[in-house]
Write an enzyme that holds these catalytic residues in place. Sequence first.
Site, PDB file in Angstrom:
ATOM      1  N   MET A   1       0.872  -1.129   0.000  1.00 17.90           N
ATOM      2  CA  MET A   1       0.000   0.000   0.000  1.00 17.90           C
ATOM      3  C   MET A   1       0.920   1.191   0.000  1.00 17.90           C
ATOM      4  O   MET A   1       1.778   1.187   0.763  1.00 17.90           O
ATOM      5  CB  MET A   1      -0.802  -0.161   1.260  1.00 17.90           C
ATOM      6  CG  MET A   1      -1.705   0.909   1.808  1.00 17.90           C
ATOM      7  SD  MET A   1      -1.228   2.462   2.362  1.00 17.90           S
ATOM      8  CE  MET A   1       0.140   2.349   3.331  1.00 17.90           C
ATOM      9  N   PRO A   2       0.987   2.059  -0.730  1.00 17.91           N
ATOM     10  CA  PRO A   2       0.011   2.937  -1.348  1.00 17.91           C
ATOM     11  C   PRO A   2      -0.602   2.403  -2.656  1.00 17.91           C
ATOM     12  O   PRO A   2      -0.047   1.521  -3.283  1.00 17.91           O
ATOM     13  CB  PRO A   2       0.796   4.210  -1.640  1.00 17.91           C
ATOM     14  CG  PRO A   2       2.144   4.039  -1.050  1.00 17.91           C
ATOM     15  CD  PRO A   2       2.315   2.617  -0.732  1.00 17.91           C
ATOM     16  N   LEU A   3      -1.731   2.995  -2.979  1.00 15.93           N
ATOM     17  CA  LEU A   3      -2.414   2.697  -4.228  1.00 15.93           C
ATOM     18  C   LEU A   3      -2.121   3.842  -5.191  1.00 15.93           C
ATOM     19  O   LEU A   3      -2.364   5.000  -4.864  1.00 15.93           O
ATOM     20  CB  LEU A   3      -3.922   2.578  -3.980  1.00 15.93           C
ATOM     21  CG  LEU A   3      -4.822   2.483  -5.200  1.00 15.93           C
ATOM     22  CD1 LEU A   3      -4.533   1.215  -5.993  1.00 15.93           C
ATOM     23  CD2 LEU A   3      -6.285   2.529  -4.770  1.00 15.93           C
ATOM     24  N   MET A  28       8.889   4.720  -5.221  1.00 17.78           N
ATOM     25  CA  MET A  28       8.060   4.470  -4.040  1.00 17.78           C
ATOM     26  C   MET A  28       8.823   3.646  -2.998  1.00 17.78           C
ATOM     27  O   MET A  28       8.773   3.944  -1.796  1.00 17.78           O
ATOM     28  CB  MET A  28       6.779   3.736  -4.472  1.00 17.78           C
ATOM     29  CG  MET A  28       5.778   3.527  -3.372  1.00 17.78           C
ATOM     30  SD  MET A  28       5.074   5.037  -2.691  1.00 17.78           S
ATOM     31  CE  MET A  28       4.287   5.733  -4.129  1.00 17.78           C
ATOM     32  N   THR A  72      -2.855   7.224  -3.138  1.00 21.96           N
ATOM     33  CA  THR A  72      -3.635   7.110  -1.908  1.00 21.96           C
ATOM     34  C   THR A  72      -2.780   6.333  -0.929  1.00 21.96           C
ATOM     35  O   THR A  72      -2.310   5.235  -1.250  1.00 21.96           O
ATOM     36  CB  THR A  72      -4.974   6.384  -2.161  1.00 21.96           C
ATOM     37  OG1 THR A  72      -5.699   7.080  -3.179  1.00 21.96           O
ATOM     38  CG2 THR A  72      -5.805   6.319  -0.896  1.00 21.96           C
TER      39      THR A  72
END
Length: 129
Positions: A1-3, A28, A72
Site C-alpha cells: 500500500m500505497p495505491l 516508491m 492514496t
Amino acid sequence: MPLLRFDVIEGRDEKELKALLDATHRAMLEAFGVPERDRYQIVHQHPAHEMIIEDTGLGFERSKDLVIISVTSKQRTEEQKQVLYKLIVKELGESCGIQPNDIMISIVENGNADWSFGMGEAQFLTGKL
C-alpha cells in the site's frame, strides 16, 4: 500500500507502460520504504481531448507524454512526499524519457481503517499488517 493510479494519454504500448510502472515503483520503494510486493498500480488511458491539465500559472507546457499520478496512502511526512516527487521525476526521466513538466503527482492520505487488502478484513486494524 500505497495505491497509485496513473492517468495517461492513450498510445503507450505494454513495454512503455511497464517501464512507467516499474520506474514509479522504484521511487516508491526508496521514498516511502515500502516492501517490494507492496505494489498496487492502476493505469487509465484517455484520448488526448479527455485530459486538460494546465500549469496553475507556473508557465510550463505539457506534451502527449503527460502522466498524472494519484497516490492514496497512509500518512507520510512532508519530507517523504518531497523525496517521492523528486525520485519519480528522476526515474521517469531516466527510464521513460518523460520531462519533469509532464509529471503531476497528488497524494491523498487516509488511515488504518481505510484499507482492506482482501478477506473482508482491515488488516492494519487486525494486526496482520
